[in-house]
Design a protein around this motif. Structure first.
Motif, mmCIF file in Angstrom:
data_model
loop_
_atom_site.group_PDB
_atom_site.id
_atom_site.type_symbol
_atom_site.label_atom_id
_atom_site.label_comp_id
_atom_site.label_asym_id
_atom_site.label_seq_id
_atom_site.Cartn_x
_atom_site.Cartn_y
_atom_site.Cartn_z
ATOM 1 N N GLU A 52 32.905 -57.053 -11.383
ATOM 2 C CA GLU A 52 31.662 -56.303 -11.145
ATOM 3 C C GLU A 52 30.663 -56.508 -12.279
ATOM 4 N N GLY A 53 31.036 -57.314 -13.271
ATOM 5 C CA GLY A 53 30.151 -57.565 -14.406
ATOM 6 C C GLY A 53 30.186 -56.469 -15.457
ATOM 7 N N LEU A 54 31.260 -55.697 -15.495
ATOM 8 C CA LEU A 54 31.365 -54.575 -16.423
ATOM 9 C C LEU A 54 32.367 -54.887 -17.532
ATOM 10 N N ASP A 55 31.957 -54.639 -18.750
ATOM 11 C CA ASP A 55 32.838 -54.762 -19.907
ATOM 12 C C ASP A 55 33.325 -53.354 -20.250
ATOM 13 N N VAL A 56 34.592 -53.096 -19.952
ATOM 14 C CA VAL A 56 35.125 -51.735 -20.031
ATOM 15 C C VAL A 56 36.187 -51.634 -21.119
ATOM 16 N N GLU A 57 36.169 -50.514 -21.822
ATOM 17 C CA GLU A 57 37.225 -50.197 -22.784
ATOM 18 C C GLU A 57 37.809 -48.834 -22.420
ATOM 19 N N VAL A 58 39.110 -48.799 -22.121
ATOM 20 C CA VAL A 58 39.782 -47.558 -21.744
ATOM 21 C C VAL A 58 40.382 -46.912 -22.988
ATOM 22 N N ARG A 59 40.112 -45.628 -23.145
ATOM 23 C CA ARG A 59 40.648 -44.894 -24.283
ATOM 24 C C ARG A 59 41.372 -43.639 -23.802
ATOM 25 N N GLU A 60 42.491 -43.325 -24.456
ATOM 26 C CA GLU A 60 43.182 -42.063 -24.196
ATOM 27 C C GLU A 60 42.553 -40.984 -25.073
ATOM 28 N N ILE A 61 41.955 -39.992 -24.419
ATOM 29 C CA ILE A 61 41.274 -38.899 -25.119
ATOM 30 C C ILE A 61 41.741 -37.592 -24.492
ATOM 31 N N ALA A 62 42.213 -36.672 -25.318
ATOM 32 C CA ALA A 62 42.811 -35.441 -24.808
ATOM 33 C C ALA A 62 41.817 -34.600 -24.015
ATOM 34 N N ASN A 63 40.608 -34.428 -24.513
ATOM 35 C CA ASN A 63 39.609 -33.613 -23.829
ATOM 36 C C ASN A 63 38.518 -34.515 -23.269
ATOM 37 N N ALA A 64 38.795 -35.114 -22.142
ATOM 38 C CA ALA A 64 37.876 -36.099 -21.578
ATOM 39 C C ALA A 64 36.536 -35.482 -21.205
ATOM 40 N N SER A 65 36.547 -34.277 -20.652
ATOM 41 C CA SER A 65 35.307 -33.699 -20.139
ATOM 42 C C SER A 65 34.272 -33.496 -21.235
ATOM 43 N N LEU A 66 34.698 -33.205 -22.447
ATOM 44 C CA LEU A 66 33.761 -32.982 -23.539
ATOM 45 C C LEU A 66 32.936 -34.228 -23.838
ATOM 46 N N GLN A 67 33.628 -35.354 -24.030
ATOM 47 C CA GLN A 67 32.924 -36.586 -24.373
ATOM 48 C C GLN A 67 32.121 -37.136 -23.199
ATOM 49 N N VAL A 68 32.629 -36.983 -21.986
ATOM 50 C CA VAL A 68 31.918 -37.507 -20.813
ATOM 51 C C VAL A 68 30.642 -36.714 -20.559
ATOM 52 N N ALA A 69 30.744 -35.399 -20.622
ATOM 53 C CA ALA A 69 29.582 -34.559 -20.337
ATOM 54 C C ALA A 69 28.454 -34.766 -21.335
ATOM 55 N N THR A 70 28.799 -35.117 -22.568
ATOM 56 C CA THR A 70 27.774 -35.296 -23.595
ATOM 57 C C THR A 70 27.330 -36.744 -23.737
ATOM 58 N N GLY A 71 27.875 -37.650 -22.915
ATOM 59 C CA GLY A 71 27.437 -39.035 -22.932
ATOM 60 C C GLY A 71 28.063 -39.880 -24.024
ATOM 61 N N GLN A 72 29.021 -39.317 -24.786
ATOM 62 C CA GLN A 72 29.698 -40.118 -25.805
ATOM 63 C C GLN A 72 30.635 -41.139 -25.170
ATOM 64 N N VAL A 73 31.162 -40.782 -24.005
ATOM 65 C CA VAL A 73 31.987 -41.663 -23.183
ATOM 66 C C VAL A 73 31.306 -41.729 -21.827
ATOM 67 N N GLN A 74 31.198 -42.938 -21.265
ATOM 68 C CA GLN A 74 30.379 -43.085 -20.057
ATOM 69 C C GLN A 74 31.068 -42.562 -18.787
ATOM 70 N N TYR A 75 32.363 -42.791 -18.651
ATOM 71 C CA TYR A 75 33.084 -42.358 -17.451
ATOM 72 C C TYR A 75 34.455 -41.837 -17.867
ATOM 73 N N GLY A 76 35.036 -40.994 -17.023
ATOM 74 C CA GLY A 76 36.362 -40.481 -17.341
ATOM 75 C C GLY A 76 37.085 -39.993 -16.106
ATOM 76 N N ALA A 77 38.416 -40.025 -16.176
ATOM 77 C CA ALA A 77 39.251 -39.444 -15.121
ATOM 78 C C ALA A 77 39.322 -37.941 -15.342
ATOM 79 N N VAL A 78 38.870 -37.172 -14.361
ATOM 80 C CA VAL A 78 38.807 -35.713 -14.488
ATOM 81 C C VAL A 78 39.364 -35.077 -13.218
ATOM 82 N N ASN A 79 40.306 -34.147 -13.367
ATOM 83 C CA ASN A 79 40.811 -33.494 -12.161
ATOM 84 C C ASN A 79 39.775 -32.506 -11.631
ATOM 85 N N THR A 80 39.877 -32.200 -10.358
ATOM 86 C CA THR A 80 38.873 -31.364 -9.706
ATOM 87 C C THR A 80 38.838 -29.971 -10.304
#
Length: 330
Positions: A52-80
């Motif tokens: 898809e032309g995307l250069d992705v780096e996957v990181r294990e982060i305990a509190n994913a929603s914090l970094q994703v919501a503030t734009g520090q991480v672009q995407y994250g796996a989040v349960n509903t």
């Protein structure tokens, strides 16, 4: 809820829409290298992101929603569960495509608990649950935030028992939860695979019940259990990137559904699980076809989860609409 409030406070300090700098990878967060995050790892391993032309780096982060919501991480796996609790705080976290649907949790006990509680094969599930009064499961984050703990409450209530009939011992991480069972601190486990098989490979025991095989939870058919989330501002500022990301996730979802054995083989190098146990675990998961789900189907799923007591606070229609969009799906 404290975590959601922390996210809200942090969100006020950042726009959540910062662009990815030229030459930098797109950051993607997962809380743990487990099958629940399989679409992300598989899209990376099989090259779907690159195609898809995307250069992705996957990181294990305990509190994913914090970094994703503030734009520090672009995407994250989040349960509903986390997505909707965050939505109630109006922090701009938004699900853009769906990964897992129809969660399959397994209830298992150690042989010691089986014998001590007088359980038998001829007992009904209700009688077995009744005999387990006062036992405990481990749950990362505890009863109030762990979706599995809330699902156990629903299972107990569906069998006419109080939701706290089996207790919840809060743990900081999955490894501590496994150790608690192995050390006989708890004698009951309620987790998705492969955790039950992993634990029972070290501590003799047996499986009592699986949600995935039970008509008790038929209302959860096609309910979104987890999503790919991002900042709503980031998605709006980067629609093409978000569409490409969701397309790669959708391809991974399809591969997982169509070829769980092949997925297990592809994932064995990134998941710390015995390959045979991982192979047996993958068919117990169900994934949203193409990563897609209509907004009306997602909203219906939230209503189902609300009715099961999965959220501390019932989401409002406005927060539900803000929490999820199908605009970036193919």
């Amino acid at each position: 809820m404290a975590a959601a409030l922390a996210v809200a406070a942090a969100s006020a300090c950042g726009s959540g829409s910062a662009a990815v700098a030229e030459g930098d990878p797109i950051l993607v967060s997962v809380s743990i290298a487990a099958p629940s995050a399989a679409p992300i790892f598989l899209a990376e391993t099989l090259g779907y992101f690159k195609e898809e032309g995307l250069d992705v780096e996957v990181r294990e982060i305990a509190n994913a929603s914090l970094q994703v919501a503030t734009g520090q991480v672009q995407y994250g796996a989040v349960n509903t569960n986390t997505l909707m609790q965050s939505a109630s705080e109006d922090i701009g976290l938004q699900g853009v495509c769906v990964t897992q649907v129809d969660p399959s949790y397994v209830l298992a006990v150690s042989d010691d608990t089986w014998n001590r509680r007088g359980l038998t094969e001829s007992m009904s599930l209700k009688d077995q649950l009744t005999a387990l009064q006062g036992e405990q499961i481990t749950a990362v984050g505890g009863r109030t935030v762990n979706p599995g703990a809330k699902l156990l409450e629903a299972l107990l209530e569906k069998n006419g028992l109080p939701g706290d009939w089996i207790g919840v011992l809060s743990m900081a991480g999955a490894s501590q939860a496994t150790a608690a069972f192995q050390n006989k601190q708890v004698g009951v486990i309620f987790q998705p695979q492969p955790q039950p098989d992993q634990v029972l490979s070290h501590v003799p025991g047996r499986i009592l019940y699986s949600i995935g095989d039970s008509p008790l939870f038929s209302e959860m058919d096609n309910v979104a259990w987890s999503t790919i989330a991002t900042s709503a501002k980031f998605a709006a500022a980067n629609p093409d990137m978000t569409k490409k990301f969701c397309n790669a996730i959708g391809r991974a979802n399809n591969f997982l559904d169509d070829n769980p054995d092949g997925a297990a083989e592809a994932l064995k190098s990134v998941m710390p699980v015995d390959p045979e146990i991982l192979k047996n675990a993958m068919p117990t998961y169900k994934w949203a076809r193409d990563g897609s789900m209509s907004e009306s189907d997602f909203f219906h799923g939230v209503e189902v989860l609300t009715g099961m007591g999965m959220f501390d606070q019932a989401p409002s229609p406005d927060s539900t609409r803000a929490a999820y969009t199908a605009a970036y799906q193919n």
